[in-house]
Design an enzyme around this catalytic site. Structure first.
Site, PDB file in Angstrom:
ATOM      1  N   ALA A  22      28.841  47.180   1.180  1.00 13.29           N
ATOM      2  CA  ALA A  22      29.684  47.645   0.059  1.00 13.29           C
ATOM      3  C   ALA A  22      29.308  46.845  -1.184  1.00 13.29           C
ATOM      4  O   ALA A  22      30.140  46.224  -1.834  1.00 13.29           O
ATOM      5  CB  ALA A  22      31.164  47.521   0.387  1.00 13.29           C
TER       6      ALA A  22
ATOM      7  N   HIS B 230      28.051  45.255  -4.680  1.00 14.56           N
ATOM      8  CA  HIS B 230      28.398  45.381  -6.101  1.00 14.56           C
ATOM      9  C   HIS B 230      27.608  44.324  -6.861  1.00 14.56           C
ATOM     10  O   HIS B 230      26.802  43.580  -6.260  1.00 14.56           O
ATOM     11  CB  HIS B 230      29.910  45.206  -6.300  1.00 14.56           C
TER      12      HIS B 230
ATOM     13  N   HIS C 176      27.286  40.689  -5.466  1.00 11.20           N
ATOM     14  CA  HIS C 176      26.230  40.487  -4.465  1.00 11.20           C
ATOM     15  C   HIS C 176      24.860  40.417  -5.152  1.00 11.20           C
ATOM     16  O   HIS C 176      24.006  39.613  -4.791  1.00 11.20           O
ATOM     17  CB  HIS C 176      26.203  41.650  -3.470  1.00 11.20           C
TER      18      HIS C 176
ATOM     19  N   ASP D 260      34.187  33.095  -3.001  1.00 11.51           N
ATOM     20  CA  ASP D 260      34.777  32.657  -1.732  1.00 11.51           C
ATOM     21  C   ASP D 260      34.589  31.150  -1.635  1.00 11.51           C
ATOM     22  O   ASP D 260      33.774  30.651  -0.843  1.00 11.51           O
ATOM     23  CB  ASP D 260      34.107  33.398  -0.577  1.00 11.51           C
TER      24      ASP D 260
HETATM   25  P1  AMP Z   1      30.837  39.722   1.331  1.00  9.76           P
HETATM   26  O1  AMP Z   1      29.985  40.943   1.456  1.00  9.76           O
HETATM   27  O2  AMP Z   1      32.170  39.968   0.716  1.00  9.76           O
HETATM   28  O3  AMP Z   1      30.884  38.924   2.611  1.00  9.76           O
HETATM   29  O4  AMP Z   1      30.091  38.798   0.288  1.00  9.76           O
HETATM   30  C1  AMP Z   1      28.759  38.397   0.488  1.00  9.76           C
HETATM   31  C2  AMP Z   1      28.458  37.280  -0.464  1.00  9.76           C
HETATM   32  O5  AMP Z   1      28.634  37.720  -1.806  1.00  9.76           O
HETATM   33  C3  AMP Z   1      29.407  36.080  -0.269  1.00  9.76           C
HETATM   34  O6  AMP Z   1      28.666  34.881  -0.391  1.00  9.76           O
HETATM   35  C4  AMP Z   1      30.382  36.246  -1.408  1.00  9.76           C
HETATM   36  O7  AMP Z   1      30.971  35.034  -1.827  1.00  9.76           O
HETATM   37  C5  AMP Z   1      29.472  36.817  -2.491  1.00  9.76           C
HETATM   38  N1  AMP Z   1      30.266  37.498  -3.523  1.00  9.76           N
HETATM   39  C6  AMP Z   1      31.239  38.410  -3.321  1.00  9.76           C
HETATM   40  N2  AMP Z   1      31.794  38.761  -4.503  1.00  9.76           N
HETATM   41  C7  AMP Z   1      31.157  38.044  -5.457  1.00  9.76           C
HETATM   42  C8  AMP Z   1      31.280  37.948  -6.888  1.00  9.76           C
HETATM   43  N3  AMP Z   1      32.175  38.675  -7.562  1.00  9.76           N
HETATM   44  N4  AMP Z   1      30.463  37.102  -7.541  1.00  9.76           N
HETATM   45  C9  AMP Z   1      29.546  36.355  -6.858  1.00  9.76           C
HETATM   46  N5  AMP Z   1      29.384  36.394  -5.522  1.00  9.76           N
HETATM   47  C10 AMP Z   1      30.177  37.228  -4.824  1.00  9.76           C
END
Ligand code: AMP
Length: 268
Positions: A29, A31, A34, A148
């Site tokens: 998902a 954005h 990522h 996070d």
């Molecule tokens: P997730 O898919 O939510 O597990 O996120 C994957 C990685 O992307 C993790 O290291 C998150 O901390 C990072 N991430 C998610 N949202 C953001 C954001 N808005 N800005 C920077 N990194 C992000």
């Protein structure tokens, strides 16, 4: 862009690489948050691999796992467009085989409190999968989002023991123009909800300078239908691109039944 569905196939490719390898673990998902991690990895490393795996073990509520957005085709299109070299897309039984003998690391003291309190078992699940991914992908550098924050601290803590040669980079939070931290969960907010959610960053930014105004912050968020789970100052030690950070304000709460987290970090 190469796709890998199994560890075996990945191993062959990894062994053939001569360049440095940057790794961005995600749950899909995708954005621009990522992509910020991906862009930084591309800038710093010879090759970049992104994993997409919605890790069932880190969801403490079944409903949250079921509702987690899944947009694989779009994710792959985006990753190809930004020039990622490889994507690792394991199915659940590849990560957690039936007769599982993998001895996963456990989270350390950084997992206590905050998310650790409100999402029991969450960091055990995160460390379990990230440990496996580090072990299999064998990156030189792994990239995590400051969004996070506690997760960054938990991962750095276990990795410093088990993967002392692995460099872990924390990348600043990517935000909408309104200040709302980008998140896969934002897709589930209504348009009105997304507007209201910008109050979270407003409150965090104000608390940085006026720390006595926590109650004001909670009340203000409530006027935007945001129920606060926690809103707290935190002492940290985090090296970022912008230098060493030693303070944070962290938030978690609910809006439209969706759990949102955010933080700001700074040095004082
Ligand atoms: P997730 O898919 O939510 O597990 O996120 C994957 C990685 O992307 C993790 O290291 C998150 O901390 C990072 N991430 C998610 N949202 C953001 C954001 N808005 N800005 C920077 N990194 C992000």
């Amino acid at each position: 862009m190469k796709l890998f569905f199994t560890r075996d196939k990945w191993r062959g490719y990894r062994e053939s690489l001569e360049e440095t390898l940057g790794f961005v673990p995600t749950m899909g998902a995708l954005h621009n948050g990522h992509l910020k991690l991906v862009h930084q990895a591309k800038k710093e490393m010879g090759k970049v691999v992104v994993s997409i795996f919605v890790n069932p073990k880190q969801f403490n509520k079944a409903e949250d796992l079921i509702n987690y957005p899944k947009t694989l085709e779009n994710d792959l299109r985006i990753l190809k467009a930004v020039g990622v070299d490889a994507v690792f897309l394991p199915i659940t039984s590849e990560v957690y085989p039936k007769n599982d003998t993998y001895e996963s690391a456990l989270p350390g003291t950084n997992a206590l409190g905050l998310e650790g309190d409100f999402r029991p078992g969450h960091f055990e699940g995160v460390v379990n999968v990230v440990d496996r991914l580090f072990h299999w992908m064998k990156p030189d550098t792994a990239y995590f989002g400051q969004k996070d924050l506690q997760q960054c601290m938990v991962i750095k803590e276990f990795a410093s023991v088990k993967y002392p040669n692995l460099n872990i980079v924390t990348v600043a939070t990517e935000r909408e123009n309104t200040g709302l931290a980008m998140s896969s969960r934002n897709m589930r907010l209504s348009e009105k909800g997304r507007e209201k959610a910008s109050a979270i960053y407003e409150v965090l930014s104000r608390l940085k300078d006026f720390p006595q105004e926590i109650q004001w912050g909670i009340n203000y968020l409530a006027t935007k239908d945001i129920q606060t789970e926690y809103l707290e100052p935190l002492e940290i030690e985090l090296h970022t691109e912008a230098g060493l950070m030693n303070r944070a304000w962290v938030f978690a709460g609910y809006l439209e039944n969706i759990r949102l987290i955010d933080n700001i970090i700074y040095y004082r």
